[in-house]
Structure formats: structure tokens, C-alpha cells
Design an enzyme around this catalytic site. Structure first.
Site, PDB file in Angstrom:
ATOM      1  N   ASP A 161     -44.426 -12.958   0.752  1.00  0.00           N
ATOM      2  CA  ASP A 161     -43.227 -13.526   1.363  1.00  0.00           C
ATOM      3  C   ASP A 161     -43.329 -15.043   1.383  1.00  0.00           C
ATOM      4  O   ASP A 161     -44.397 -15.618   1.160  1.00  0.00           O
ATOM      5  CB  ASP A 161     -43.010 -12.951   2.766  1.00  0.00           C
ATOM      6  N   GLU A 182     -62.631  -8.132 -28.228  1.00  0.00           N
ATOM      7  CA  GLU A 182     -61.913  -8.406 -26.973  1.00  0.00           C
ATOM      8  C   GLU A 182     -62.475  -9.650 -26.279  1.00  0.00           C
ATOM      9  O   GLU A 182     -61.737 -10.420 -25.666  1.00  0.00           O
ATOM     10  CB  GLU A 182     -61.964  -7.182 -26.058  1.00  0.00           C
TER      11      GLU A 182
END
Ligand code: DGJ
Length: 729
Positions: free
Chosen positions: A536, A616
Site C-alpha cells: 500500500d 543459465e
């Protein structure tokens, strides 16, 4: 001047660059809401209000024989309760004589050349680049000595208006506030839809759009957090509004606890939108001289669809809510050990992970849950913030120094607001936990919640945090919070103060965060509540990044980050590359795709890079190079949603403010037989400039790219992704 008052001192226009908000205190002192929308001139629009004799909508005494004057029909700023407005008001008061009525009337106003701050709570602040202005409207309750102060903050250039309410008791007898919302927005005319962001743990902030009718639309939280389930931010828009067209209004509450947001048409088709602290289990007692402040609500308006609205929120939150050096400074690429080891780690394992990470260019190791007290699973230890040196094979200082010696920063995890029953802290202070005497508490993750409204609890936590941070080289803290509140009972705030505990809890959290950051201003704080349970605006005041979700699946992240982006900036969304198959969904995705999705966030890794292939590992280096290359675009550029997560492919774009560079990310969300081509649109370029596109090497003007778009030369596989750039030549 952003604030204009009419000659009679009763008309108020708040002007931003592109919007106008207007109020008028009528002859009876009712503060009417007369307009909010596209910028207009300085004229009184109160004659837009049509008054009629409406059956069963009564008239206040001062209207005398005028049956057309009813509080039940007028668009208002601080609607009353208990005296004839049946649509739901902002404030409910219980007076000492047992009556329940709140009827506030205009008294006067004041203008401040800066933006107001809500005491004890986060609020938008002024910067060197833009100073806000404040209008304070003074109101008095008709039959008591209760005063209301309506605060309006204006950030003209940002197209933002804020609201907050302060209630003061100037009378001798106590009054009880049983409801006190931050704002009411009344719309007299027009059809609207309400967009909310519902979700659940690990699947936060999807998007729901409903027509506003006579059946009330309402979302909220009574969990003591802003919650995974609903977010304290909503959009009201005209039907058909898209990313680029249509009118929309945002309302974003600067609060991390219980909230309510509702929209409903009244009997005459007018729409009332309310937002603020949830009234359930809320009451606040005000003795003589005491005051209550609501959290701030941030309003913004766009007549060019959601993209512009989101940009206004991204800018205001980045520039006027996020604080600290990391608000602007580049944040380190981190590796968090949670999904790499969970609780099962020791010094050797951590150093091995750190060594590999540092060789690949990662800049910070974050030691997650399990380094303190007795904590080898999630059933014990919370509250005992003492380093488990046995598990770490030495002190935190030694570990931190070893990580620093590898050229990396070092961060750790805390969950300050929680307590395990199996902890020394609980054995010493059982009354510090929220639980109702004589009742078995509800346990979640087998833990209880500390009573953060208590000063002694906060003092203990500050002392523990300070001790740990002062004695080890720590650069970052992840502040977690892993359950919802219930069993609300404080041993300090009892009796008539019982209804204050939820609110005082979050004020206590803010107080602790403030003191902690004052003591360690250079710490990079990452907010977290089981991922995105407290994503928030208020938490951004303390932490410029928040762990967006416990779900690290790149495909699920498309919708989570998409929904989050309507209000919150990409720079605030913690996003990590994790292992495949994904731990939450079992889905397999390409390493490259995981990187591309995480790059549109506060970037990091959450896996053991010793366990991935050489190819990777090389990709990690490439991704980190991309992170640095595109940082200013992803963290400071303008953001465009191009295609949503429900579509065949999901795509979004960043463009820098000078319109020199654009970066687009595109992820195939499904595979099809006989596949259709991928044609993507481009937004935000300068029509007059020429750009070269990385996907096909072609040079066209911005105008051509934005109208013709780009067709990819090959078909992408399911979950395959691509980064495409446009650079001005
Ligand atoms: C929930 C967080 O969201 C995770 O990332 C991790 O920190 C765990 N808590 C640790 O308990």
C-alpha cells in the site's frame, strides 16, 4: 495559484494542471461538492445541483418550508449521519447523552503554502521540485463542541488532490467516534464503473470491474493489514474507459490496516464513493481537547484513460511518498536464500550460495527467516531476536563481513510484529500478544501477533533491531508480517478504548518504523507481508520496495504485477528469478522469461545458483547487464500496459522522459496450433524522431512505429519472452 476561493469566501476551487475540484458552502453551511473532473474556469457550479421535493427525504429545520432542501439528496464533502442523510456518511458520533448524530457545518477556512502532514501517519510531502498547497476547511458540529477540519492538499503539476479529516473535541464531555472516513466523493450525474483489485495470498491484485448501481459495491479489509484480498485503491471510470481513452478517477488510501471503499447509486441515481478506515471493530474515544486524524486519501483524475492515471500515481508515490537514499539511488541486485534453502541452512551453505552469486554479478545476499532464536521451522522463535550463532557458525558480524569481503552487501529478514508461543519472549510476556483473556486464540502459521499499540513492546523491538543492526554490517532489512490480526484485546487499551486497538496497532508499527529509520537512515528496507499483503501507499513511505507476492511463478507474476501497476510504480515491486519447476505452481518456464518478468520490478534472485546449468549462469550475467542497461527506463521511465495477462501475449513498455529510448517486454501466455502472428503496438515515442528497433533493425519515425506497430518475424513458444528496444537515431 492552485487554490481559488470565491469572493464570498464560500466557494473553493482546487486547480491542478488538468483537473478541477470544486466545493461550495451553501447558505446553511453545508459543504456541497459541486464538481470534480477536467479543468474548468473559476466559476461557481453549485447551480448544477437540482433540488426537488423528494418523498421520504426530510428537510432540516433551517430549511423551514423549503421541502426541496434535503441532506439526503445534496452532494456533500462531509456527509452527516443520524440527521437525515440515509446514504451513509463519513463520521458517526456517540455523544455523552447517548445520542448519535453528526451534522457538521462550515465555519471558515485557511490556506497553507505547503502540504499538510497527517500526525503519526505517512502523507505526501513537499520536495524541492514541487511544493503542495493546503486548504483547511473548518466545520463545527451543530449541537456539540466537536470540530471537523477537512484537509485538502494540492499537487498542481502532478494532478493530485489529497484529503484527510481531523476531528477535535472542544467540549467538556467525551464523545466517541464510531466511524471516521477520510473522504466522500459524490457524483451527481453520469454512469460509472468501479475497478477494484481483489486477490488472495500468492495471487494478489487481479482486476475486477463492476457497474455502479443501486446495489452497493464494497471492498475492504478487517485483517489489520491492507491485505492480499483487497487493496486500498480503487478506480471509478466511465463505461468503455481504456488505457488511452475515457475518464477515470483514482482513490488510493495511505493506510496499512483496516479499510473500506464503497460506491453506490442513491435513489436519484447520484453516486457516492466512500473511503477510509473500516468502521468494524472501530471506535475512538475523544476526551476534552483530544483529536483523531484519518489517513490521507490520494485522488487523481485522468480524461485520457488508465495509462495517464497510473502515471500520475507512479510519479506522486515515487517523488512524494518514497523517502530515503534508495528512493532515487540504484538498488543492488539481490539474492534471497528463502526459496534456495528455506530454514535449512548453515554458514557453509550460505557462503557457497553467496560466492556463486557474487561471481555472477549479484550485489547483495539476503539472509531470510531462520537466523535467530530457536527457528528451524515456522512454529517457534518469533520475538527472540538474538542471533543463533550455532546455526550460523559464528556471529552475524562475521557472516556479514565475509559477505562484504566478496564485494556484496548483506541483508537480513525480520518479522517484528509477531510472537511465537514457543519463544522466550512469550514465556516472559504473555500479555504482549493480542489475545482475548479466557478464549483460545486463532493461530495462523502457528504464531500470534504482538500488541504494537503498546509502547513497551515497541521499545523492546527497537532495542533488539538496534542491537542486531549496530553489531553487524547490515545494509538491507526485509520487514515481514505473516498473518492477519484477530482476537483483538490489548491490556493497555481496554474498556471504552477497546475499539482503538486496530488503529493504534498500525500507528505503533509506523512509530517503530520511523524510529528505526531515524536510527538507520541508510538501510534499504523492503516491506513484505507474506508477499503482497501490505502493498500500500503508506508502506512506501518507509520502504521504496515491497515484496510483491510470495508467488514467484513468472506467468502468475504477469497478472500480479499488472494489477499492482495500476497504482504502484514498477520500482516498488520486489520481483525475483526463482527455480523451475516453480515452488508455488510447479510450472516450468524459461530462465530468460523469469528474468524478463523480474526485470520489470525491484530485481533479484531467489534460488541456489550452484544448482542451475552453466548456460543459465551465463544468462544471470546477461540479465544483470540488462538490469543495469535498462534501470533508468524500468525505474524512472513512463510505463505503458500494452496487452493484459488474459490475452494471447502479455506486453508492457517503458519510455524515458526524453523519448529517446523505449523498452518493451512481451511474454507469450499460451501456445496455439496454426499460430497467429504477434503484432505489438508501440506507445509514447516522439512522432518526429526516428527510432531503430532491436527486433528487426528497421528505422522508422516514432509516428510510423506508433501507428503501424511491429510484427515479430517468428512465432514465440508458450511462455517464451522477448525484450524489444527502440532507440532514437
Ligand atoms: C513470507 C515471505 O513473503 C517470504 O518471502 C519469506 O520471507 C517467508 N515469509 C519467511 O518466513
Amino acid at each position: 495559484m492552485a487554490i481559488w476561493t470565491g469572493e464570498d469566501g464560500r466557494l473553493f476551487l482546487l486547480q491542478t494542471k488538468d483537473s478541477t475540484y470544486q466545493m461550495y458552502a451553501d447558505r446553511h453551511g453545508v459543504l456541497l461538492h459541486t464538481y470534480y473532473g477536467k479543468r474548468i474556469g473559476e466559476e461557481n457550479l453549485s447551480d448544477l445541483i437540482f433540488q426537488a421535493d423528494v418523498g421520504f427525504s426530510g428537510n432540516p429545520a433551517e430549511a423551514v418550508m423549503d421541502r426541496t432542501y434535503s441532506l439526503d439528496c445534496l452532494p456533500q464533502e462531509l456527509p452527516s449521519s443520524g440527521v437525515g442523510d440515509y446514504r451513509g456518511g463519513c463520521v458517526e458520533l456517540l455523544h455523552s447523552d447517548g445520542s448519535m448524530a453528526a451534522d457538521f457545518r462550515f465555519e471558515g477556512y485557511e490556506i497553507l503554502p505547503y502540504s499538510y502532514q497527517v500526525p503519526g501517519m505517512p502523507s505526501l510531502f513537499d520536495t524541492n521540485e514541487e511544493t503542495g498547497q493546503t486548504l483547511i476547511i473548518r466545520m463545527k458540529e451543530r449541537a456539540s463542541e466537536v470540530r471537523a477540519y477537512l484537509y485538502y492538499g494540492i499537487f498542481e503539476e502532478k494532478n493530485v488532490i489529497t484529503k484527510a479529516v481531523r476531528i477535535e473535541n472542544h467540549g467538556k464531555s467525551p464523545v466517541v467516534l464510531s466511524k471516521c472516513l477520510s473522504g466522500c466523493l459524490d457524483f451527481q450525474y453520469g454512469e460509472y464503473e468501479l475497478i477494484t483489485f481483489p486477490g488472495r495470498h500468492a495471487m494478489e491484485r487481479s482486476l475486477e470491474r463492476n457497474k455502479v448501481g443501486r446495489t452497493k459495491l464494497e471492498v475492504g479489509s478487517i485483517r489489520g493489514t491492507s491485505s492480499h484480498q483487497y487493496n486500498p485503491a480503487v478506480i471509478l471510470c466511465t463505461p468503455g474507459t481504456t488505457e488511452d481513452h475515457g475518464e477515470c478517477y483514482g482513490e488510493c488510501l495511505v493506510y496499512s490496516s483496516n479499510f473500506i471503499a464503497s460506491a453506490q447509486k442513491d435513489q436519484r441515481g447520484q453516486i457516492r464513493v466512500l473511503m477510509g478506515i473500516h468502521p468494524e471493530q472501530f471506535s475512538f474515544c475523544l476526551n476534552e481537547g483530544e483529536a483523531f486524524d484519518t489517513p490521507q486519501v490520494i485522488l487523481s483524475y485522468s480524461d485520457e484513460g488508465f495509462t495517464k492515471l497510473s502515471r500520475q500515481y507512479h510519479r506522486i508515490l515515487k517523488e512524494h511518498m518514497c523517502r530515503g537514499k534508495y528512493c532515487r539511488q540504484k538498488r543492488p541486485v539481490l539474492l534471497n536464500n528463502w526459496e534456495a534453502t528455506y530454514f535449512d541452512f548453515n554458514e557453509e551453505k550460505l557462503l557457497k550460495i553467496a560466492r556463486q552469486a557474487s561471481e555472477l554479478g549479484i550485489e547483495m545476499l539476503v539472509l531470510d527467516d531462520g537466523w535467530f532464536g530457536k527457528r528451524d521451522d515456522d512454529n517457534s522463535g518469533l520475538g527472540d531476536w538474538y542471533v543463533n550463532e550455532k546455526k550460523l557458525g559464528g556471529s552475524l558480524k562475521q557472516l556479514g563481513e565475509k559477505i562484504h569481503a566478496m564485494g556484496m552487501c548483506f541483508g537480513i529478514w525480520f518479522e517484528p510484529e509477531m510472537i511465537s508461543e514457543d519463544s522466550d519472549l512469550y514465556r516472559q510476556h504473555p500479555d504482549w500478544a493480542l489475545r482475548i483473556p479466557g478464549r483460545e486464540p486463532n493461530r495462523a502459521r502457528n504464531q500470534l501477533v504482538l500488541d504494537m499499540s503498546r509502547e513497551d513492546v515497541r521499545e523492546y523491538l527497537l532495542e533488539r533491531l538496534t542491537d542486531i543492526l549496530a553489531n553487524a554490517p547490515i545494509d538491507y532489512v526485509k520487514w515481514d508480517m505473516n498473518r492477519s490480526l484477530c482476537d483483538i484485546y490489548s491490556h493497555v487499551y481496554t474498556g471504552k478504548r477497546r475499539g482503538e486497538v486496530y488503529h493504534r496497532f498500525i500507528l505503533g508499527v509506523y512509530d517503530l518504523l520511523e524510529k528505526f529509520l531515524a536510527r538507520f537512515p541508510d538501510i534499504l528496507l523492503e516491506g513484505c507481508s507474506g508477499g503482497g499483503g501490505r502493498f500500500d501507499a503508506a508502506m512506501l513511505y518507509y520502504s521504496p520496495q515491497i515484496w510483491c507476492s510470495d508467488n514467484t511463478d513468472a506467468v502468475n507474476r504477469l497478472s500480479i504485477q499488472y494489477g499492482t501497476s495500476f497504482f504502484y510504480p514498477v520500482s516498488a515491486m520486489g520481483a525475483h528469478v526463482s527455480a523451475t519447476p516453480n515452488h508455488q505452481t510447479g510450472r516450468e518456464t524459461f530462465f530468460r522469461t523469469r528474468g524478463h518478468v523480474a526485470l520489470s520490478g525491484s530485481f533479484g534472485y531467489e534460488l541456489d545458483l550452484n544448482k542451475v546449468t552453466k548456460e543459465e549462469q551465463d544468462l544471470v550475467k546477461e540479465q544483470i547487464a540488462d538490469f543495469h542497461r535498462y534501470y533508468s527506463l524500468t525505474h524512472e521511465g513512463d510505463y505503458y500496459r500494452l496487452a493484459g495477462p488474459e490475452e494471447r501475449f502479455c506486453a508492457w513498455e517503458f519510455v524515458d522522459r526524453e523519448k529517446e529510448h523505449a523498452l518493451q517486454t512481451l511474454v507469450m501466455t499460451s501456445a496455439e496450433g496454426n499460430p497467429l502472428p504477434v503484432h505489438t503496438i508501440v506507445k509514447g515515442l516522439d512522432p518526429e524522431k526516428n527510432y531503430i528497433c532491436s527486433a528487426n533493425g528497421k528505422i522508422h519515425s516514432g509516428r510510423t512505429w506508433m501507428n503501424g506497430g511491429l510484427t515479430l518475424g517468428r512465432i514465440l513458444r508458450e511462455y517464451e519472452s522477448i525484450l524489444i528496444t527502440w532507440d532514437a537515431v
